[in-house]
Design a protein around this motif. Structure first.
Motif, short mmCIF file in Angstrom:
data_model
loop_
_atom_site.label_atom_id
_atom_site.label_comp_id
_atom_site.label_asym_id
_atom_site.label_seq_id
_atom_site.Cartn_x
_atom_site.Cartn_y
_atom_site.Cartn_z
N ARG A 253 -0.96 -67.47 1.00
CA ARG A 253 -2.39 -67.08 0.49
C ARG A 253 -2.25 -65.79 -0.13
N LYS A 254 -1.00 -64.92 0.24
CA LYS A 254 -0.75 -63.68 -0.19
C LYS A 254 -0.20 -63.98 -1.79
N ASN A 255 0.13 -65.17 -2.00
CA ASN A 255 0.61 -65.14 -3.30
C ASN A 255 -0.39 -66.02 -4.17
N GLY A 256 -1.54 -66.14 -3.95
CA GLY A 256 -2.73 -66.59 -4.56
C GLY A 256 -3.26 -68.11 -4.16
N ALA A 257 -2.63 -68.58 -3.23
CA ALA A 257 -3.16 -69.94 -2.88
C ALA A 257 -4.29 -69.94 -1.93
N GLY A 258 -5.04 -71.07 -1.85
CA GLY A 258 -6.16 -71.19 -0.87
C GLY A 258 -5.87 -71.44 0.53
N GLY A 259 -5.00 -72.04 0.47
CA GLY A 259 -4.16 -72.47 1.59
C GLY A 259 -2.94 -73.27 1.54
N LEU A 260 -2.52 -74.14 2.73
CA LEU A 260 -1.25 -74.68 2.35
C LEU A 260 -1.13 -76.00 3.15
N ALA A 261 -1.58 -77.11 2.12
CA ALA A 261 -1.53 -78.35 2.80
C ALA A 261 -0.19 -78.74 2.90
N TYR A 262 0.05 -79.72 4.20
CA TYR A 262 1.24 -80.16 4.35
C TYR A 262 1.22 -81.64 4.84
N ILE A 263 2.48 -82.48 4.95
CA ILE A 263 2.56 -83.52 5.61
C ILE A 263 3.98 -83.49 6.34
N LEU A 264 3.85 -83.74 7.94
CA LEU A 264 4.99 -83.93 8.53
C LEU A 264 5.35 -85.35 8.63
N TYR A 265 6.65 -85.56 8.36
CA TYR A 265 6.89 -86.97 8.53
C TYR A 265 7.85 -87.28 10.11
N VAL B 157 6.44 -82.09 3.73
CA VAL B 157 6.21 -81.95 2.35
C VAL B 157 5.02 -80.74 2.37
N PHE B 158 5.19 -79.73 1.50
CA PHE B 158 4.35 -78.94 1.59
C PHE B 158 3.60 -78.77 -0.18
N PHE B 159 2.16 -78.71 -0.10
CA PHE B 159 1.50 -78.75 -1.47
C PHE B 159 1.00 -77.59 -1.91
N GLY B 160 1.14 -77.58 -3.27
CA GLY B 160 0.32 -76.41 -4.19
C GLY B 160 -0.65 -77.13 -5.03
N ALA B 161 -1.78 -76.74 -5.00
CA ALA B 161 -2.81 -77.31 -5.90
C ALA B 161 -3.60 -76.38 -6.60
N ASP B 162 -3.58 -75.97 -7.82
CA ASP B 162 -4.30 -74.95 -8.60
C ASP B 162 -3.83 -75.15 -10.13
N GLU B 163 -4.53 -73.82 -10.84
CA GLU B 163 -3.77 -73.80 -12.06
C GLU B 163 -2.25 -73.96 -12.05
N ALA C 33 -4.17 -85.97 5.85
CA ALA C 33 -3.73 -87.46 5.61
C ALA C 33 -5.11 -88.21 5.62
N LYS C 34 -5.86 -87.82 6.31
CA LYS C 34 -7.22 -88.72 6.36
C LYS C 34 -8.01 -88.63 5.07
N PHE C 35 -7.68 -87.76 4.41
CA PHE C 35 -8.65 -87.55 3.13
C PHE C 35 -7.74 -88.29 1.75
N LEU C 36 -6.44 -88.81 2.36
CA LEU C 36 -5.73 -89.48 1.20
C LEU C 36 -5.70 -91.12 1.47
N GLN C 37 -5.86 -91.83 0.27
CA GLN C 37 -5.68 -93.09 0.45
C GLN C 37 -4.12 -93.63 0.59
N ASP C 38 -3.87 -94.90 1.18
CA ASP C 38 -2.66 -95.08 1.40
C ASP C 38 -1.80 -95.11 0.19
N LYS C 39 -2.21 -95.74 -0.92
CA LYS C 39 -1.41 -95.45 -2.06
C LYS C 39 -1.12 -94.28 -2.54
N GLU C 40 -1.66 -93.20 -2.10
CA GLU C 40 -1.44 -91.86 -2.62
C GLU C 40 -0.51 -91.24 -1.69
N LEU C 41 -0.59 -91.69 -0.49
CA LEU C 41 0.35 -91.33 0.63
C LEU C 41 1.84 -91.77 0.21
N GLN C 42 1.70 -93.13 -0.41
CA GLN C 42 2.81 -93.68 -0.72
C GLN C 42 3.50 -92.95 -1.74
#
Length: 586
Positions: free
Chosen positions: A341-353, A386-392, A363-372
């Motif tokens: 957030r401090k660096n300008g992100a809205g949040g930090l999405a992640y997936i733990l395997y 896996v940590f995500f960044g989504a923005d400009e 995960a519940k917002f993603l389809q199986d093929k997207e998770l794949q």
RNA sequence: GGAAUCGUAGCUCAGUUGGUUAGAGCGCCGCCCUGUCACGGCGGAGGUCGCGGGUUCGAGUCUCGUCGGUUCCGCCA
């Protein structure tokens, strides 16, 4: 005066005279031990009541008193040897002892043991802080470091030339330190931010290879890795060089030598990679990546372009796979999120395997093929995160670039005993300045755009023009910057024209240099290493003030000398200066 | 310029939900101690809790402001 090093070990049964500071005093009533210290080490003095005069002196000693003593070097009995100090096999049985100077109780800790005093006090009493063995070591190491650099440059036919300290204000770059001219009222010198123009003029002056351990002055806010005010560069320049690769290959062996021989560290790679600026930004989110670890940014934009999860409906989605990251605690992830957030992100999405399942708030917002697709592209395995960044795109790079460093720190991936070097090349010549919403020089106006005049005139998007310009990066620190220089007045006018500056402006600001270029200027290229910062990185230190004898603090104040300070009215008058008095209404 | 965080004895720090006389280690002062090595033992001095306002019966603790340190952002051609 003889030193207190382990050479004393070879003088058993000889009488010696020693001088130094009282490091500690252990008074047993009928027997006193003094640890005497100098810049080379510590030796134990033994004083017994049989030498009554010396004993009386020893009784009155306190920490940091200066004393001189004569006595016999004696080998200690086996059970009395101290293996923790180099002179632990011997001691000096004192015959005579003189108190040379007393010391008040100390306001700071002068020992490496125990907790250091606050930096504020250490800087105020720097002369006491310097007595600490680790600081003595820094001063000695630094002198050795300078010797290695000078020897290398001399052997490679660089000529050491000093350039003026009183120079001219330069319109680009950092804030100048101004010096009023007495002889020319109302006019000012400026302390050079770098000897840039002088060294280029040396090339015009027929000097084939120049170098200098050059003082540079910049009035910008400091950081842990950036000194306030003055710092030093190993500055060099070579004539008849029109390819940055020549400069890089000329300087690389020196840096490798400093890493392996001087710092005694392991190079992550003998081959120093050349990474184009764009690639560095995409892979590491920064133009100064720490390559001791991977944790590359992986572009998922294409794989998730039809994704219905709102957070990922952005121009750019990237991810970092953190091996072993599934064991991050909730608290750790919260801290990572805060940093994002401090660096300008809205949040930090992640997936733990974990245990062959996917644990994730998204995960519940993603389809199986997207998770794949995510798992395929990142290569995430069980136990990873896996940590995500989504923005400009630039925001994503900045955020994940900061996360990359944070993950590495949390997992201890940055090995102190290793040094990773790389060259970042092909910097954009121009960049967009959001602050004033206009085009500006990316680095500096002195480098030659690749493709020359044609590129400047014909490249449609000026942001696509690159310069033959290069930085060297050491463990995530920018330690060197260099370029093939522009030695052509016509191109110089043109690169400024793109920004809307006319010839008169350029002539006024760079007249001295432009004039020189009219008279047969050779092509030339060079670079400058920030040697304070490089030394810090080589020594595995993280505060650049710790490697300078008398640094200023974070507010640009020398607490020891009380500078800056007011000056006499007479001095102001001579400099034709008046201090503006504060408006009482404001 | 902005954000975070810190400010208690000479130094490094502790101080609970606000509650008696604010504590510890080191240093300092005094006494004892002949083999320690960051010696040890006994005793003592030392504090405007950065500064100012507010809340409260009561503030080191809560609150507002301010000053100073550090780190980060801006800035650093």
């Amino acid at each position: 005066m003889r030193s207190l090093s382990n050479t004393l070990n070879t003088e058993i049964d000889k009488t010696v005279q020693v001088s130094g500071w009282v490091n500690s005093r252990r008074d047993h009533g009928g027997l006193i031990f003094i640890d005497l210290r100098d810049h080379t080490g510590v030796v134990q003095l033994v004083i017994t009541p049989e030498t009554a005069e010396a004993f009386a002196v020893a009784e009155g000693l306190r920490d940091e008193f200066v004393v001189s003593a004569t006595g016999l070097v004696r080998e200690r009995a086996p059970e009395l040897k101290n293996p923790n100090i180099p002179t632990g096999d011997i001691e000096i049985v004192v015959d005579t002892m003189q108190l040379i100077n007393r010391s008040e109780p100390l306001p700071v800790n002068t020992h490496d043991e125990g907790d250091l005093s606050s930096e504020e006090l250490r800087l105020k009493y720097r002369y006491l802080d310097l007595r600490r063995p680790s600081m003595q070591n820094v001063l000695k190491r630094r002198a050795e470091y300078y010797r290695i650099m000078r020897r290398y440059m001399d052997e490679h036919d660089f000529i050491e030339i000093t350039t003026p300290i009183l120079a001219n204000s330069s319109p680009e770059g950092a804030r100048d330190f101004l010096v009023p001219s007495r002889l020319h009222p109302g006019q000012f010198y400026a302390l050079p931010q770098a000897p840039q123009q002088f060294k280029q003029l040396l090339m015009v002056g027929g000097v084939p290879r120049y170098y200098q351990i050059a003082p540079c002055f910049r009035d910008e806010d400091p950081r842990a890795d950036r000194l306030y005010g003055d710092f030093y560069q190993l500055d060099c320049e070579m004539s008849f060089v029109d390819d940055g690769e020549v400069v890089r290959q000329t300087m690389e062996p020196l840096i490798k030598q400093l890493v392996t021989e001087f710092a005694n560290k392991e190079l992550v790679s003998e081959d120093i990679p050349r990474i184009p600026y764009r690639e560095a930004m995409e892979k590491y989110g920064t133009d100064k990546p720490d390559l001791r670890y991977d944790l590359e940014l992986i572009d998922l934009t294409d794989g998730l372009k039809d994704c219905e999860f709102k957070v990922f409906q952005t121009p750019c989605v990237k991810a970092i796979r953190v091996p072993g990251g599934s064991k991050f605690t909730r608290k750790q992830i919260d801290e990572f999120t805060e940093l994002a957030r401090k660096n300008g992100a809205g949040g930090l999405a992640y997936i733990l395997y974990e245990n062959n399942t996917v644990r994730s708030p998204i995960a519940k917002f993603l389809q199986d093929k997207e998770l794949q697709a995510i798992q395929d592209k990142t290569g995430a395995k069980d136990g990873d995160a896996v940590f995500f960044g989504a923005d400009e795109r630039d925001v994503v790079n900045k955020v994940l670039g900061a996360m990359r460093i944070a993950f590495a720190k949390e997992l201890g991936l940055a090995d102190e005993n290793k040094i990773a070097l790389c060259w970042i090349i092909d910097f954009p010549f121009y960049e967009w300045d959001d602050g004033v919403n206009k085009l500006d020089f990316g680095h500096n106006p002195f480098s030659l755009p690749k493709g020359g005049l044609k590129a400047i005139r014909e490249t449609e998007n000026k942001l696509d023009i690159v310069a033959d310009q290069y930085d060297m990066v050491m463990n995530g620190y920018e330690i060197c910057s260099g370029a093939v220089r522009n030695y052509n007045p016509e191109i110089m006018y043109e690169v400024f024209a793109v920004l809307g500056y006319d010839k008169e402006y350029v002539a006024a600001k760079f007249g001295g240099m432009l004039n020189a270029f009219k008279f047969g200027a050779p092509p030339h290229a060079g670079c400058a290493f920030g040697i304070d910062r490089m030394f810090m990185a080589l020594e595995s230190l993280t505060n650049i003030r710790d490697i300078v004898a008398f640094p200023k603090n974070g507010s640009g104040v020398d607490l020891m000398m009380n500078s800056p300070s007011m000056v006499d009215e007479k001095q102001l008058e001579e400099a034709s200066l008046k201090i503006a008095t504060e408006d009482p209404d404001s």
